[in-house]
Design a protein around this motif. Structure first.
Motif, PDB file in Angstrom:
ATOM      1  N   ASP A 315      -4.636  21.160   9.486  1.00  0.00           N
ATOM      2  CA  ASP A 315      -5.302  19.908   9.162  1.00  0.00           C
ATOM      3  C   ASP A 315      -5.586  19.843   7.662  1.00  0.00           C
ATOM      4  N   ARG A 316      -4.738  20.512   6.873  1.00  0.00           N
ATOM      5  CA  ARG A 316      -4.993  20.609   5.438  1.00  0.00           C
ATOM      6  C   ARG A 316      -4.364  19.489   4.626  1.00  0.00           C
ATOM      7  N   LEU A 317      -3.529  18.665   5.240  1.00  0.00           N
ATOM      8  CA  LEU A 317      -2.941  17.552   4.517  1.00  0.00           C
ATOM      9  C   LEU A 317      -3.784  16.298   4.718  1.00  0.00           C
ATOM     10  N   TYR A 318      -3.689  15.389   3.775  1.00  0.00           N
ATOM     11  CA  TYR A 318      -4.467  14.156   3.862  1.00  0.00           C
ATOM     12  C   TYR A 318      -3.605  12.978   4.315  1.00  0.00           C
ATOM     13  N   THR A 319      -2.465  13.300   4.916  1.00  0.00           N
ATOM     14  CA  THR A 319      -1.596  12.279   5.483  1.00  0.00           C
ATOM     15  C   THR A 319      -0.782  12.912   6.601  1.00  0.00           C
ATOM     16  N   GLU A 320      -0.386  12.116   7.576  1.00  0.00           N
ATOM     17  CA  GLU A 320       0.509  12.615   8.618  1.00  0.00           C
ATOM     18  C   GLU A 320       1.917  12.690   8.053  1.00  0.00           C
ATOM     19  N   TYR A 321       2.561  13.847   8.204  1.00  0.00           N
ATOM     20  CA  TYR A 321       3.884  14.039   7.622  1.00  0.00           C
ATOM     21  C   TYR A 321       4.870  14.363   8.728  1.00  0.00           C
ATOM     22  N   THR A 322       5.691  13.378   9.091  1.00  0.00           N
ATOM     23  CA  THR A 322       6.629  13.514  10.198  1.00  0.00           C
ATOM     24  C   THR A 322       8.038  13.772   9.657  1.00  0.00           C
ATOM     25  N   ALA A 323       8.987  13.842  10.578  1.00  0.00           N
ATOM     26  CA  ALA A 323      10.384  14.064  10.190  1.00  0.00           C
ATOM     27  C   ALA A 323      10.930  12.905   9.352  1.00  0.00           C
ATOM     28  N   GLU A 324      10.337  11.718   9.486  1.00  0.00           N
ATOM     29  CA  GLU A 324      10.780  10.570   8.683  1.00  0.00           C
ATOM     30  C   GLU A 324      10.376  10.708   7.225  1.00  0.00           C
ATOM     31  N   GLY A 325       9.387  11.551   6.950  1.00  0.00           N
ATOM     32  CA  GLY A 325       8.956  11.789   5.585  1.00  0.00           C
ATOM     33  C   GLY A 325       8.233  10.603   4.967  1.00  0.00           C
ATOM     34  N   LYS A 326       8.199  10.607   3.645  1.00  0.00           N
ATOM     35  CA  LYS A 326       7.534   9.537   2.887  1.00  0.00           C
ATOM     36  C   LYS A 326       8.525   8.994   1.845  1.00  0.00           C
ATOM     37  N   PRO A 327       9.488   8.178   2.284  1.00  0.00           N
ATOM     38  CA  PRO A 327      10.529   7.701   1.364  1.00  0.00           C
ATOM     39  C   PRO A 327       9.975   6.802   0.271  1.00  0.00           C
ATOM     40  N   LEU A 328      10.679   6.773  -0.836  1.00  0.00           N
ATOM     41  CA  LEU A 328      10.258   5.959  -1.968  1.00  0.00           C
ATOM     42  C   LEU A 328      10.177   4.482  -1.583  1.00  0.00           C
ATOM     43  N   ASN A 329      11.080   4.033  -0.742  1.00  0.00           N
ATOM     44  CA  ASN A 329      11.063   2.632  -0.324  1.00  0.00           C
ATOM     45  C   ASN A 329       9.730   2.255   0.310  1.00  0.00           C
ATOM     46  N   LEU A 330       9.204   3.140   1.164  1.00  0.00           N
ATOM     47  CA  LEU A 330       7.904   2.915   1.797  1.00  0.00           C
ATOM     48  C   LEU A 330       6.789   2.891   0.762  1.00  0.00           C
ATOM     49  N   ARG A 331       6.826   3.841  -0.161  1.00  0.00           N
ATOM     50  CA  ARG A 331       5.760   3.940  -1.156  1.00  0.00           C
ATOM     51  C   ARG A 331       5.748   2.734  -2.085  1.00  0.00           C
ATOM     52  N   VAL A 332       6.933   2.280  -2.463  1.00  0.00           N
ATOM     53  CA  VAL A 332       7.044   1.092  -3.311  1.00  0.00           C
ATOM     54  C   VAL A 332       6.557  -0.139  -2.558  1.00  0.00           C
ATOM     55  N   ALA A 333       6.946  -0.262  -1.295  1.00  0.00           N
ATOM     56  CA  ALA A 333       6.514  -1.406  -0.488  1.00  0.00           C
ATOM     57  C   ALA A 333       4.990  -1.463  -0.399  1.00  0.00           C
ATOM     58  N   ARG A 334       4.359  -0.301  -0.228  1.00  0.00           N
ATOM     59  CA  ARG A 334       2.892  -0.246  -0.154  1.00  0.00           C
ATOM     60  C   ARG A 334       2.267  -0.727  -1.469  1.00  0.00           C
ATOM     61  N   HIS A 335       2.781  -0.227  -2.584  1.00  0.00           N
ATOM     62  CA  HIS A 335       2.215  -0.602  -3.879  1.00  0.00           C
ATOM     63  C   HIS A 335       2.364  -2.093  -4.153  1.00  0.00           C
ATOM     64  N   VAL A 336       3.568  -2.617  -3.937  1.00  0.00           N
ATOM     65  CA  VAL A 336       3.810  -4.029  -4.224  1.00  0.00           C
ATOM     66  C   VAL A 336       2.927  -4.912  -3.352  1.00  0.00           C
ATOM     67  N   GLU A 337       2.836  -4.582  -2.068  1.00  0.00           N
ATOM     68  CA  GLU A 337       1.996  -5.372  -1.157  1.00  0.00           C
ATOM     69  C   GLU A 337       0.529  -5.287  -1.558  1.00  0.00           C
ATOM     70  N   THR A 338       0.087  -4.108  -1.965  1.00  0.00           N
ATOM     71  CA  THR A 338      -1.313  -3.949  -2.369  1.00  0.00           C
ATOM     72  C   THR A 338      -1.629  -4.788  -3.604  1.00  0.00           C
ATOM     73  N   ILE A 339      -0.736  -4.785  -4.577  1.00  0.00           N
ATOM     74  CA  ILE A 339      -0.938  -5.605  -5.779  1.00  0.00           C
ATOM     75  C   ILE A 339      -1.061  -7.078  -5.407  1.00  0.00           C
ATOM     76  N   MET A 340      -0.167  -7.534  -4.542  1.00  0.00           N
ATOM     77  CA  MET A 340      -0.184  -8.949  -4.160  1.00  0.00           C
ATOM     78  C   MET A 340      -1.410  -9.302  -3.321  1.00  0.00           C
ATOM     79  N   GLN A 341      -1.819  -8.381  -2.455  1.00  0.00           N
ATOM     80  CA  GLN A 341      -2.998  -8.640  -1.632  1.00  0.00           C
ATOM     81  C   GLN A 341      -4.280  -8.609  -2.460  1.00  0.00           C
TER      82      GLN A 341
END
Length: 378
Positions: A315-341
């Motif tokens: 339980d030492r990570l601060y995010t769930e890390y699955t086989a899908e990983g954390k792709p850049l596309n997801l991270r960029v989508a989060r940032h862009v949406e957050t800026i707009m919101q």
């Protein structure tokens, strides 16, 4: 004996030729880190200024940087978006570029600084073995984005002190004197990095910026990831934004900026100007200590078996890390949406001003079509 001497000379000559070729090759890589990639602002761009227009001491320095300004047809609220505070964090680089290359402002004014620390873009962190850059396919061909360092290049600012004494009396390790996000609000008699921060503060004051968004990434074991860290004057804005993001299936936490933690944008910009200061973090496995090979593939695809194992067995990570990983596309989508919101949430507040931005892709659109579809080029 003569044959042996001749053989040794041939070997020595071959060695010198090989070394010369290696030096030429490495010199090319070294010099390429100083070539700025082309940016393609949208047709909504009104004006491009330099940070030195707000703080003249930066003029001609290796950290003077572009400020892209998008003015709406109607006056209204204003937002400043910061990218490349730490050039080791590619989702901040790419998301800020997507905003720059797609935004059309109908009401209010948008300011974008996609290269906050140009000096830090010109080198890499020693011994970290991070890739020099990433390649993203777009409809107009492949785009390349450099990956730099968290710190101002020591060629431009040296030496580091043993201890960095921040304006507020806080003590930090000496190398943090080259970290933009530890040296706000800056000072006129400070070092080059502090002058970057001072220039941004002067811009915010001169243009009366209502909101300032600083984009970042952090490793999976870092507690402040997938989070908005907000100054106390921005807590209503951040709270409303988190609620609106959840309706778009983007879960994000809101943390209050610690009052006694100095040097950060979310603290000092809110303390020293009237802007609502928010820092936004996503997660990047390349930045972590558990990551395997720190390759361009890992930076883009975000799949790492060691972080997956850590997520499944501790339980030492601060995010769930699955086989899908954390792709850049997801991270960029989060940032862009957050800026707009954040812009949309400001419009829900009783300020008497609005900021209306169109043209920027949504989280769902980036996830479906890929970030490359929204990057310009020729």
């Amino acid at each position: 004996m003569k044959i042996e001497v001749k053989h040794n000379r041939i070997c020595a000559g071959a060695f010198l030729v090989c070394m010369a070729l290696i030096i030429v090759y490495l010199s090319g890589i070294f010099l390429s880190q100083r070539v700025e990639e082309q940016l393609y602002p949208s047709a909504g761009l009104s004006e491009t200024k330099m940070l030195s227009d707000y703080y003249p001491d930066l003029k001609g320095s290796p950290v003077d940087t572009e400020v892209y300004i998008f003015r709406g047809k109607k006056p209204g609220a204003s937002m400043l978006v910061l990218g490349n505070t730490h050039p080791t964090e590619p989702s901040a680089i790419v998301s800020t570029t997507i905003v720059l290359e797609n935004a059309m402002v109908e009401e209010g004014t948008l300011y974008v600084i996609p290269r906050v620390n140009k000096s830090a873009m010109s080198h890499t962190d020693p011994q970290d073995a991070t890739p020099l850059g990433i390649h993203i396919d777009t409809p107009n061909g492949q785009r390349y984005f450099r990956v730099g360092s968290r710190m101002t290049n020591p060629v431009h600012q040296w030496p580091d002190p043993d201890i960095y004494y921040h304006n507020a009396g806080q003590l930090l390790t000496g190398k943090e004197t080259r970290n933009v996000d530890r040296t706000y609000p800056g000072r006129t008699d400070g070092n080059l990095t502090e002058k970057i921060c001072y220039g941004i503060v002067e811009l915010i004051k001169a243009e009366k910026i209502d909101m300032t968004i600083d984009t970042h990434e952090g490793p999976p074991e870092y507690p402040t990831i997938d989070v908005m860290i907000a100054h106390q004057n921005a807590m209503e804005l951040a709270g409303t934004t988190a609620l609106n993001l959840s309706l778009e299936d983007v879960e994000i936490r809101v943390d209050a900026s610690p009052v006694n933690l100095h040097g950060f944008s979310h603290r000092e910009l809110g303390d020293h100007t009237d802007t609502m200061a928010v820092l936004v973090e996503t997660v990047n496995p390349v930045m972590g200590r558990l990551a395997g090979k720190k390759s361009e593939e890992l930076m883009l695809e975000g799949r790492d078996k060691f972080y997956q194992y850590a997520s499944e067995n501790s339980d030492r990570l601060y995010t769930e890390y699955t086989a899908e990983g954390k792709p850049l596309n997801l991270r960029v989508a989060r940032h862009v949406e957050t800026i707009m919101q954040l812009a949309a949430s400001y419009n829900e507040m009783d300020t008497g001003k609005r900021l209306e931005i169109t043209g920027v892709p949504t989280y769902a659109e980036i996830m479906e079509n890929g970030m490359g579809q929204y990057l310009g080029g020729k």
